[in-house]
Design a protein around this motif. Structure first.
Motif, PDB file in Angstrom:
ATOM      1  N   GLU A  35       0.834  -1.210   0.000  1.00 43.35           N
ATOM      2  CA  GLU A  35       0.000   0.000   0.000  1.00 43.35           C
ATOM      3  C   GLU A  35       0.867   1.258   0.000  1.00 43.35           C
ATOM      4  O   GLU A  35       0.600   2.216  -0.730  1.00 43.35           O
ATOM      5  N   GLN A  36       1.904   1.254   0.831  1.00 43.84           N
ATOM      6  CA  GLN A  36       2.786   2.412   0.871  1.00 43.84           C
ATOM      7  C   GLN A  36       3.529   2.586  -0.445  1.00 43.84           C
ATOM      8  O   GLN A  36       3.729   3.719  -0.911  1.00 43.84           O
ATOM      9  N   TYR A  37       3.919   1.489  -1.075  1.00 41.33           N
ATOM     10  CA  TYR A  37       4.585   1.574  -2.369  1.00 41.33           C
ATOM     11  C   TYR A  37       3.648   2.200  -3.407  1.00 41.33           C
ATOM     12  O   TYR A  37       4.070   3.049  -4.205  1.00 41.33           O
ATOM     13  N   CYS A  38       2.382   1.802  -3.373  1.00 45.23           N
ATOM     14  CA  CYS A  38       1.397   2.383  -4.305  1.00 45.23           C
ATOM     15  C   CYS A  38       1.225   3.878  -4.045  1.00 45.23           C
ATOM     16  O   CYS A  38       1.154   4.677  -4.986  1.00 45.23           O
ATOM     17  N   ARG A  39       1.154   4.257  -2.773  1.00 43.50           N
ATOM     18  CA  ARG A  39       1.028   5.681  -2.440  1.00 43.50           C
ATOM     19  C   ARG A  39       2.246   6.464  -2.927  1.00 43.50           C
ATOM     20  O   ARG A  39       2.119   7.566  -3.462  1.00 43.50           O
ATOM     21  N   ILE A  40       3.420   5.897  -2.722  1.00 45.79           N
ATOM     22  CA  ILE A  40       4.645   6.572  -3.171  1.00 45.79           C
ATOM     23  C   ILE A  40       4.637   6.737  -4.683  1.00 45.79           C
ATOM     24  O   ILE A  40       4.986   7.804  -5.204  1.00 45.79           O
ATOM     25  N   GLN A  41       4.220   5.707  -5.406  1.00 46.48           N
ATOM     26  CA  GLN A  41       4.166   5.795  -6.867  1.00 46.48           C
ATOM     27  C   GLN A  41       3.167   6.863  -7.315  1.00 46.48           C
ATOM     28  O   GLN A  41       3.450   7.639  -8.230  1.00 46.48           O
ATOM     29  N   LYS A  42       2.000   6.906  -6.646  1.00 47.76           N
ATOM     30  CA  LYS A  42       1.003   7.926  -6.993  1.00 47.76           C
ATOM     31  C   LYS A  42       1.536   9.324  -6.700  1.00 47.76           C
ATOM     32  O   LYS A  42       1.334  10.258  -7.479  1.00 47.76           O
ATOM     33  N   THR A  43       2.237   9.479  -5.571  1.00 47.96           N
ATOM     34  CA  THR A  43       2.796  10.777  -5.205  1.00 47.96           C
ATOM     35  C   THR A  43       3.881  11.197  -6.190  1.00 47.96           C
ATOM     36  O   THR A  43       3.951  12.364  -6.589  1.00 47.96           O
ATOM     37  N   LYS A  44       4.732  10.244  -6.598  1.00 45.71           N
ATOM     38  CA  LYS A  44       5.761  10.551  -7.595  1.00 45.71           C
ATOM     39  C   LYS A  44       5.133  10.993  -8.906  1.00 45.71           C
ATOM     40  O   LYS A  44       5.599  11.945  -9.542  1.00 45.71           O
ATOM     41  N   HIS A  45       4.067  10.313  -9.297  1.00 47.23           N
ATOM     42  CA  HIS A  45       3.385  10.684 -10.544  1.00 47.23           C
ATOM     43  C   HIS A  45       2.780  12.083 -10.423  1.00 47.23           C
ATOM     44  O   HIS A  45       2.897  12.903 -11.352  1.00 47.23           O
ATOM     45  N   ALA A  46       2.140  12.358  -9.284  1.00 44.67           N
ATOM     46  CA  ALA A  46       1.544  13.686  -9.083  1.00 44.67           C
ATOM     47  C   ALA A  46       2.620  14.764  -9.084  1.00 44.67           C
ATOM     48  O   ALA A  46       2.425  15.856  -9.638  1.00 44.67           O
TER      49      ALA A  46
END
Length: 137
Positions: A35-46
């Motif tokens: 879950e944290q990895y997904c959040r980090i990926q979404k934040t990097k994309h944003a």
């Protein structure tokens, strides 16, 4: 047979309980990690999208600035800027030579008249204070 299964079957009840507990804990930690990895990926994309938007806006601002400076140069030719600067310096020099001494004299006279008016009105102020404090007209 698999070594893990052999160890599990040969373990005591408390060891089996502990192995199950570790397996469940590992599973929970793996889910949290995912879950944290997904959040980090979404934040990097944003962040990447925001940086691209910032670059686009900066480029647009630079383009507008260049257009405005070109338009300003077209409205205000260099020869007119030179004349305007010359007359500005001339007016400043004239004010320093002629206007400032006149202003200084004017302020000095106004200050003197103000002091004279205060001296003239002081007895009247004193009598009005006395009347107001005593209460007699």
């Amino acid at each position: 047979m698999n070594l893990c299964i052999v160890l599990f079957l040969s373990a005591t009840y408390s060891e089996r309980f502990f192995i199950c507990f570790l397996y469940i804990s590992t599973d929970i930690l793996q889910k949290t990690n995912d879950e944290q990895y997904c959040r980090i990926q979404k934040t990097k994309h944003a962040l990447q999208v925001a940086e691209e938007e910032l670059l686009r806006v900066q480029l647009e601002a630079t383009t507008k600035s260049k257009e405005l400076s070109q338009a300003h140069g077209a409205w205000f030719p260099p020869w007119l800027a030179t004349h305007a600067n010359y007359y500005k310096e001339l007016a400043t020099t004239h004010r320093k030579e002629h206007g400032q001494p006149v202003l200084d004299v004017l302020l000095q006279k106004v200050s003197e008249k103000s002091i004279q008016a205060q001296q003239f009105m002081e007895p009247h102020f004193e009598s009005s204070k006395a009347c107001c404090l005593i209460g007699n007209p």
